[in-house]
Every structure is written in structure tokens, then in C-alpha cells.
Design an enzyme around this catalytic site. Structure first.
Site, PDB file in Angstrom:
ATOM      1  N   GLY A 112       0.927  -1.133   0.073  1.00  0.00           N
ATOM      2  CA  GLY A 112       0.052   0.105  -0.034  1.00  0.00           C
ATOM      3  C   GLY A 112       0.869   1.368  -0.051  1.00  0.00           C
ATOM      4  O   GLY A 112       0.523   2.310  -0.624  1.00  0.00           O
ATOM      5  N   TYR A 118       9.289   4.281   1.884  1.00  0.00           N
ATOM      6  CA  TYR A 118      10.243   3.253   2.338  1.00  0.00           C
ATOM      7  C   TYR A 118      11.349   3.603   2.202  1.00  0.00           C
ATOM      8  O   TYR A 118      12.360   3.280   1.471  1.00  0.00           O
ATOM      9  CB  TYR A 118       9.901   1.819   1.442  1.00  0.00           C
ATOM     10  CG  TYR A 118       8.694   1.310   2.077  1.00  0.00           C
ATOM     11  CD1 TYR A 118       8.698   0.250   3.280  1.00  0.00           C
ATOM     12  CD2 TYR A 118       7.386   1.290   1.595  1.00  0.00           C
ATOM     13  CE1 TYR A 118       7.700  -0.270   3.483  1.00  0.00           C
ATOM     14  CE2 TYR A 118       6.151   0.671   1.610  1.00  0.00           C
ATOM     15  CZ  TYR A 118       6.639  -0.310   3.152  1.00  0.00           C
ATOM     16  OH  TYR A 118       5.425  -0.549   3.313  1.00  0.00           O
ATOM     17  N   HIS A 123       7.611   7.375   6.077  1.00  0.00           N
ATOM     18  CA  HIS A 123       6.996   7.307   7.292  1.00  0.00           C
ATOM     19  C   HIS A 123       6.984   5.640   7.471  1.00  0.00           C
ATOM     20  O   HIS A 123       6.820   5.175   8.637  1.00  0.00           O
ATOM     21  CB  HIS A 123       5.498   7.631   7.297  1.00  0.00           C
ATOM     22  CG  HIS A 123       4.623   7.076   6.539  1.00  0.00           C
ATOM     23  ND1 HIS A 123       4.144   7.752   5.283  1.00  0.00           N
ATOM     24  CD2 HIS A 123       4.054   5.999   6.497  1.00  0.00           C
ATOM     25  CE1 HIS A 123       3.331   6.704   4.763  1.00  0.00           C
ATOM     26  NE2 HIS A 123       3.204   5.674   5.220  1.00  0.00           N
TER      27      HIS A 123
END
Ligand code: FMN
Length: 212
Positions: A112, A118, A123
Site C-alpha cells: 500500500g 520506504y 513514514h
């Protein structure tokens, strides 16, 4: 071209009817010669994994693929159960556990989270390669060669049919190239993700300068 590689795709999606991405990916490789697909949730709705049968399937293939959506930075639960039961001592590891030596291993995942999420500034903090470390090290411990993973990021943003179609095409091409030994393995291993290698190879094939 030599002998084709036999590819075992261990597929795990607990709610295939709700899947947008994995459903398309698995459909694209179904029915291909030398490819065996094991839909683990379909085979084992009660998680009663047939260890002997799964081990025989591993023995009969050259390349092992785990295909699944990324769930909590890992795989859906049945793949963990499969690993815990099937990768036995004296089969997959340990002094006499050489059954998987020399095979290749590929993770094919959908996330998702976007690619930018990443990394250290994103986040999810960790990179996909870092988060896939347990799969990589499991493959290594079992004497398999770990290939750069195939990753589709940002699945919720993939709204346009043509965007998804390109990924699906790339997945099918990758599986066909693995089977037919059409891969420059050394070159592939330089990449973090299989996708980057595929972009290069496929762009070259699609380039107008490419002479047949
Ligand atoms: C239980 C659950 C856990 C998930 N965990 C993550 C996660 O850790 N990282 C992420 O990027 N996406 C996560 N997602 C999103 C899924 O990866 C995404 O919905 C899936 O890859 C889409 O593929 P599909 O259309 O085949 O279901 C999660 C989704 C569910 C339902």
C-alpha cells in the site's frame, strides 16, 4: 537456451475476492509452461499444511517465488506457517539439510505504501530490502540465491488500468525470462529491485533503435 527453469509460485492472499493487484498478477502467470502455482489459502483454509507434499514440490522446482501483499511489513500469516513447518532441519538447513541448495528465491510483493515512504525520510523508515531481510536470510540459510525482489508500490494509488497493466506485463515477462534463462544473472544482482532491471531490459526491447 538450455533446459527451462521450473518455477514454483507460493501465493498467499487471504481475501482474493477483494484483491485488485495480486489477482491480476496471478492470473497473468497462470497456465504458463513450467510454472506451478500454489494458492496456499485455497489449499489450506485450516492451515493444515502437508509438509511432505510441499517439500516434494520444492525439490521439483528450480526457482521458488513467494507472491503476496505486504502485510505488517511481512507476509500474510500462512506463509509464515508454511516456512515454520516446511523448512525443516535436515531438509532445508543443518548439516544434512541441502535440499534447496543452488535454487533461486524471489519475493514478489505489493505494498500500500509508496516507494518514497520506504526510506529513512519516509513514514515506513526502513527500505523494502531491509524489511525483507528475514526472507533474504532464510533463503541464504537454506543455500538459495536471493534475487532482488519484484515490488509494486502504492497499490491504492494505482487507479489507471494502463499503470497496473504495465506491472502485470513486467511480472509475466520476468517469470518467462527466469524460466527461459533469459536473465543476465550477474547484472540482475546489481539491482536493489527486479523492477529496475526489467525497466532497463524492456525499455531496450521497446526502443525504436532496437534491431530485431
Ligand atoms: C492486514 C493488512 C496489513 C497491511 N500492511 C501493510 C504494510 O505493512 N505496508 C504496506 O505498505 N501496506 C500494507 N497493507 C496494504 C496492502 O499491502 C495492499 O492493500 C495490498 O498490497 C494490495 O494488494 P491486493 O489488491 O492484491 O490486495 C496492509 C493491508 C492489510 C489488509
Amino acid at each position: 537456451m538450455g533446459k527451462p527453469n521450473r518455477i514454483l509460485i507460493l501465493f498467499a492472499h487471504p481475501a482474493l475476492e477483494k484483491s485488485r493487484i495480486n489477482r491480476q498478477l496471478i492470473k497473468a502467470v497462470r497456465g504458463m509452461d513450467y510454472i506451478t502455482i500454489r494458492d496456499l489459502y485455497e489449499q489450506y483454509p485450516n492451515f493444515h499444511i502437508n509438509v511432505k507434499l510441499e517439500q516434494e514440490l520444492l525439490l521439483a522446482h528450480d526457482i521458488i517465488v513467494f507472491q503476496h501483499p505486504f502485510y505488517w511489513y511481512s507476509s500474510p500469516a500462512i506463509l509464515k506457517e508454511w516456512q515454520d513447518l516446511v523448512l525443516e532441519h535436515d531438509f532445508a538447513y543443518g548439516n544434512n539439510g541441502t535440499a534447496l541448495h543452488g535454487k533461486k528465491f524471489l519475493s514478489a510483493i505489493t505494498t500500500g505504501g509508496s516507494e518514497e515512504a520506504y526510506c529513512r525520510q519516509g513514514h515506513n523508515y526502513f527500505t523494502i530490502r531491509e524489511l525483507l531481510a528475514p526472507f533474504e536470510q532464510t533463503a541464504r540459510l537454506c543455500g538459495m540465491e536471493y534475487l532482488p525482489p519484484f515490488v509494486i508500490h502504492g497499490t491504492h494509488q494505482l487507479r489507471e488500468a494502463h499503470q497496473l497493466a504495465r506491472y502485470v506485463d513486467h511480472y509475466r515477462s520476468a517469470i518467462a525470462m527466469f524460466r527461459d534463462n533469459m536473465i543476465e544473472w550477474e547484472q540482475l544482482l546489481q539491482h536493489k529491485h527486479l523492477n529496475h532491471y526489467l525497466e532497463q531490459v524492456i525499455n531496450k526491447l521497446e526502443s525504436p533503435l532496437h534491431v530485431q
